[in-house]
Design an enzyme around this catalytic site. Structure first.
Site, short mmCIF file in Angstrom:
data_model
loop_
_atom_site.label_atom_id
_atom_site.label_comp_id
_atom_site.label_asym_id
_atom_site.label_seq_id
_atom_site.Cartn_x
_atom_site.Cartn_y
_atom_site.Cartn_z
N SER A 213 0.85 -1.20 0.00
CA SER A 213 0.00 0.00 0.00
C SER A 213 0.88 1.24 0.00
O SER A 213 2.06 1.18 -0.37
CB SER A 213 -0.94 -0.02 1.22
OG SER A 213 -1.91 1.00 1.13
N ASN A 214 0.34 2.36 0.43
CA ASN A 214 1.07 3.62 0.50
C ASN A 214 0.49 4.45 1.65
O ASN A 214 -0.58 4.12 2.18
CB ASN A 214 0.99 4.36 -0.84
CG ASN A 214 -0.44 4.65 -1.26
OD1 ASN A 214 -1.13 5.46 -0.66
ND2 ASN A 214 -0.90 3.94 -2.29
N PRO A 215 1.14 5.55 2.02
CA PRO A 215 0.71 6.30 3.20
C PRO A 215 -0.45 7.28 2.97
O PRO A 215 -0.71 8.14 3.82
CB PRO A 215 1.97 7.08 3.61
CG PRO A 215 3.08 6.56 2.78
CD PRO A 215 2.45 6.01 1.54
N SER A 216 -1.14 7.18 1.87
CA SER A 216 -2.21 8.15 1.58
C SER A 216 -3.26 8.16 2.69
O SER A 216 -3.75 7.11 3.12
CB SER A 216 -2.88 7.82 0.25
OG SER A 216 -4.01 8.63 0.04
#
Length: 399
Positions: A213-216
């Site tokens: 995933s990513n930190p969005s």
């Protein structure tokens, strides 16, 4: 018009109270979220458990509730702000009299005073009562005070008489509800437009407990959805896991993976305006495990494949009058990369920001965005909420 709307259903103590259960279901079938408040006398005709089960929310009856002392006494304020429309069906002569004189002796009448939304009254009673001078006068007062009144039907009443006083059919109430909501919706350059906004990260699971995933946080996408609603748009916010609060009166659907997002984008591809602010993983594990992967002590490799490109698909299937707005986040060559993405994916506008800049990018409440069009570029800095409003105002208020 009713899809995604929030309906507060008020039920008062008349024999037609049982019909309110059917009315609730019809609102739900139309795509509404419904909450119910009842007068104490209404509970003699229908139990609160029925409405709680159907609405999947507790039912508010008394202002002070000893069994739920928490925030129950402020619910009239919370629900009065929450609703798009307050429908009182059936509304007895007694409750009608309280409404026009500002009385607030139970949760329903208190919520009417606190409501920020229009109120639709469906007076329902025996024919002689409905025709009485006092009720006739109160109905006139209700209209003067800004309440909407839907006249009852004529037919066979509980008393055995044929007269005017029956609760209108559910279809008639829903039609009137839609008309009122349409009349009161925010007017602006996006009025009557369907707006699809995506926000938040995707999660691509390697096994049941691990994912890519990513930190969005979803804050920028949520801000765009709120700004579009403020300009009059009918907004659908499609989101992944968020750490941002979803704005009131915005219809939402959720996704987990890029494949989930792709399906939802295809479902809502008829939107007049699409704002693709979601942070989508470009890759996913080719063969995710059904069981948790155990540590073996040796080096492991992960085979990745590309995820569906929702933005590219939208560009390929773009309607002539559709406006498509994308987002680009880069660590280098920001403007060049964003312009290339604008052309490659057939976008009208692209919002470019750098993850390397201070006070910009994932998780931050502030941002710096370069709005790039076919023949223009403008830079906005500040809070994400303010930037979203400025971007959409520049694009659509200048048209």
């Amino acid at each position: 018009m009713l899809s995604g709307k929030r309906i507060l259903l008020g039920v008062t103590g008349g024999i037609a109270a049982y019909k309110a259960a059917y009315l609730l279901r019809e609102f739900q079938k139309a795509g509404c979220e419904v909450r119910v408040t009842m007068t104490p006398s209404a509970t003699r005709f229908m139990g609160t458990e029925t409405f709680a089960s159907l609405s999947r929310h507790s039912v508010a009856v008394e202002v002070f509730n000893d069994t739920d002392p928490g925030d129950s006494w402020t619910r009239h304020i919370q629900w009065g702000e929450w609703a798009d429309l307050f429908v009182i069906a059936p509304c007895t002569a007694n409750t009608l009299a309280k409404l026009v004189h500002g009385q607030s002796d139970n949760m329903l009448t208190s919520t009417v005073l606190a409501a920020r939304c229009p109120v639709l009254i469906c007076p329902t009673m025996d024919g002689e009562m409905y025709e009485s001078p006092a009720v006739s006068d109160n109905l006139k007062k209700a209209s003067k005070l800004g309440f909407y009144v839907l006249e009852p039907d004529t037919g066979y009443l509980a008393s055995g008489l044929e007269a005017k006083g029956r609760l209108p059919e559910a279809d008639d109430i829903l039609t009137e509800a839609a008309r009122i909501i349409k009349k009161h919706r925010i007017q602006g350059p996006l009025t009557g437009k369907k707006i699809l906004v995506t926000a938040g990260p995707t999660r691509e699971f390697m096994d049941p407990v691990r994912f890519i995933s990513n930190p969005s946080s979803g804050k920028m996408g949520v801000a765009m959805a709120d700004a579009a609603r403020a300009l009059g748009g009918d907004v659908i916010l499609v989101h992944g896991p968020l750490s941002a609060q979803i704005p009131e009166r915005v219809q939402t659907e959720s996704f987990v993976s890029a494949d989930d997002l792709f399906e939802l984008v295809q479902t809502h591809a008829d939107a007049d305006i699409v704002i693709m602010a979601a942070a989508v993983s470009d890759f996913k594990p080719s063969s995710p495990s059904d069981q948790k992967t155990k540590k073996t002590g040796r080096t492991e490799s992960l085979d990745l494949v590309q995820t569906p490109d929702s933005l590219a698909w939208l560009g390929e299937h773009k309607n002539p009058d559709q406006i498509l707005i994308g987002f680009a986040m880069e660590t280098e060559n920001l403007i060049e990369g964003a312009r290339a993405k604008l052309d490659k994916k057939n976008l009208d506008w692209i919002c470019a920001n750098s993850i390397s800049d201070d006070g910009s990018g994932f998780g931050s409440d502030t941002n710096t965005i370069h709005l790039i069009g076919r023949e223009s570029m403008q830079t906005f800095s500040g809070s994400k909420k303010d930037i979203a409003s400025e971007i959409l105002s520049m694009i659509f208020e200048s048209d």
